[in-house]
Design an enzyme around this catalytic site. Sequence first.
Site, PDB file in Angstrom:
ATOM      1  N   ASP A 130      67.723  22.557 -11.898  1.00 37.95           N
ATOM      2  CA  ASP A 130      67.162  23.154 -10.676  1.00 37.95           C
ATOM      3  C   ASP A 130      68.210  24.054 -10.007  1.00 37.95           C
ATOM      4  O   ASP A 130      67.919  25.201  -9.626  1.00 37.95           O
ATOM      5  CB  ASP A 130      66.746  21.995  -9.752  1.00 37.95           C
ATOM      6  CG  ASP A 130      65.876  22.416  -8.583  1.00 37.95           C
ATOM      7  OD1 ASP A 130      65.343  23.538  -8.600  1.00 37.95           O
ATOM      8  OD2 ASP A 130      65.734  21.592  -7.651  1.00 37.95           O
ATOM      9  N   THR A 154      65.128  13.667 -17.285  1.00 37.68           N
ATOM     10  CA  THR A 154      66.103  12.902 -18.073  1.00 37.68           C
ATOM     11  C   THR A 154      67.531  13.006 -17.547  1.00 37.68           C
ATOM     12  O   THR A 154      68.441  12.412 -18.120  1.00 37.68           O
ATOM     13  CB  THR A 154      66.106  13.351 -19.550  1.00 37.68           C
ATOM     14  OG1 THR A 154      66.571  14.704 -19.624  1.00 37.68           O
ATOM     15  CG2 THR A 154      64.727  13.237 -20.157  1.00 37.68           C
TER      16      THR A 154
HETATM   17  P1  ADP Z   1      65.877  15.672 -13.304  1.00 38.42           P
HETATM   18  O1  ADP Z   1      66.189  15.562 -11.836  1.00 38.42           O
HETATM   19  O2  ADP Z   1      64.428  16.026 -13.551  1.00 38.42           O
HETATM   20  O3  ADP Z   1      66.348  14.501 -14.084  1.00 38.42           O
HETATM   21  P2  ADP Z   1      68.169  17.288 -14.197  1.00 38.42           P
HETATM   22  O4  ADP Z   1      68.385  18.747 -13.928  1.00 38.42           O
HETATM   23  O5  ADP Z   1      69.124  16.330 -13.585  1.00 38.42           O
HETATM   24  O6  ADP Z   1      66.639  17.005 -13.777  1.00 38.42           O
HETATM   25  O7  ADP Z   1      68.159  17.057 -15.766  1.00 38.42           O
HETATM   26  C1  ADP Z   1      67.103  17.407 -16.614  1.00 38.42           C
HETATM   27  C2  ADP Z   1      67.657  17.921 -17.929  1.00 38.42           C
HETATM   28  O8  ADP Z   1      68.060  19.284 -17.775  1.00 38.42           O
HETATM   29  C3  ADP Z   1      68.906  17.176 -18.439  1.00 38.42           C
HETATM   30  O9  ADP Z   1      68.779  17.004 -19.852  1.00 38.42           O
HETATM   31  C4  ADP Z   1      70.033  18.160 -18.123  1.00 38.42           C
HETATM   32  O10 ADP Z   1      71.133  18.010 -19.017  1.00 38.42           O
HETATM   33  C5  ADP Z   1      69.320  19.475 -18.378  1.00 38.42           C
HETATM   34  N1  ADP Z   1      69.939  20.691 -17.824  1.00 38.42           N
HETATM   35  C6  ADP Z   1      70.868  20.833 -16.858  1.00 38.42           C
HETATM   36  N2  ADP Z   1      71.171  22.140 -16.679  1.00 38.42           N
HETATM   37  C7  ADP Z   1      70.412  22.841 -17.569  1.00 38.42           C
HETATM   38  C8  ADP Z   1      70.260  24.230 -17.903  1.00 38.42           C
HETATM   39  N3  ADP Z   1      70.949  25.174 -17.271  1.00 38.42           N
HETATM   40  N4  ADP Z   1      69.380  24.566 -18.884  1.00 38.42           N
HETATM   41  C9  ADP Z   1      68.654  23.619 -19.535  1.00 38.42           C
HETATM   42  N5  ADP Z   1      68.739  22.313 -19.272  1.00 38.42           N
HETATM   43  C10 ADP Z   1      69.609  21.917 -18.305  1.00 38.42           C
END
Ligand code: ADP
Length: 174
Positions: free
Chosen positions: A38, A124
């Site tokens: 996010d 995740t």
């Molecule tokens: P949530 O709050 O839904 O768990 P997170 O952002 O903490 O969301 O994590 C969801 C997934 O996105 C994790 O596998 C994390 O490693 C991954 N993630 C983090 N940054 C990026 C990015 N720039 N592009 C793709 N995936 C990402």
Amino acid sequence: MSTHSPTIEVVSGDITREQTDAIVNAANESLLGGGGVDGAIHRAAGPRLARAGAELAPCDPGDAKATPAFDLTPPIKHIIHTVGPIWEGGNHAEPETLASCYRRCLEVADELRAETLAFPAISTGVYGFPADRAAHIAVTTLRTTPTNVRHIRLIAFDQRTYRLLADELARQQL
Ligand code: ADP
């Protein structure tokens, strides 16, 4: 409605660098931005994204809402914000809510006529959903939901997520 299922591909990388019509954001209910994917999407899309999010908020867990992609590099035109479940042990409808995220994102993509779509591994990270179960739900739901989306890219930000998604996809495509 399309008679073809979308092709699904697992790739490693940063979702803000994708070249799809739309990318999915694992947002929170405020749609104002947060950590993880996010935060990366809000940084890349610029400050107009939080303003657009504020106008659409709140977004319930399991639902999805779209904004423009603002400063993200074309061809990305849309960001589809979905709010995953926070893992509370698995007996609070977390699996159903996660499946609903993937379904609603496809519905919104169809409304936008987006043909290519990239997903992060929703819930995740900070939200704590076990990554193996999440991979199963992601692939199953995307394979069984009718849609006009032609191509889906599952973006894994780390090796373990890549392996889990790739193995799950291979198992289901046997
Ligand atoms: P949530 O709050 O839904 O768990 P997170 O952002 O903490 O969301 O994590 C969801 C997934 O996105 C994790 O596998 C994390 O490693 C991954 N993630 C983090 N940054 C990026 C990015 N720039 N592009 C793709 N995936 C990402």
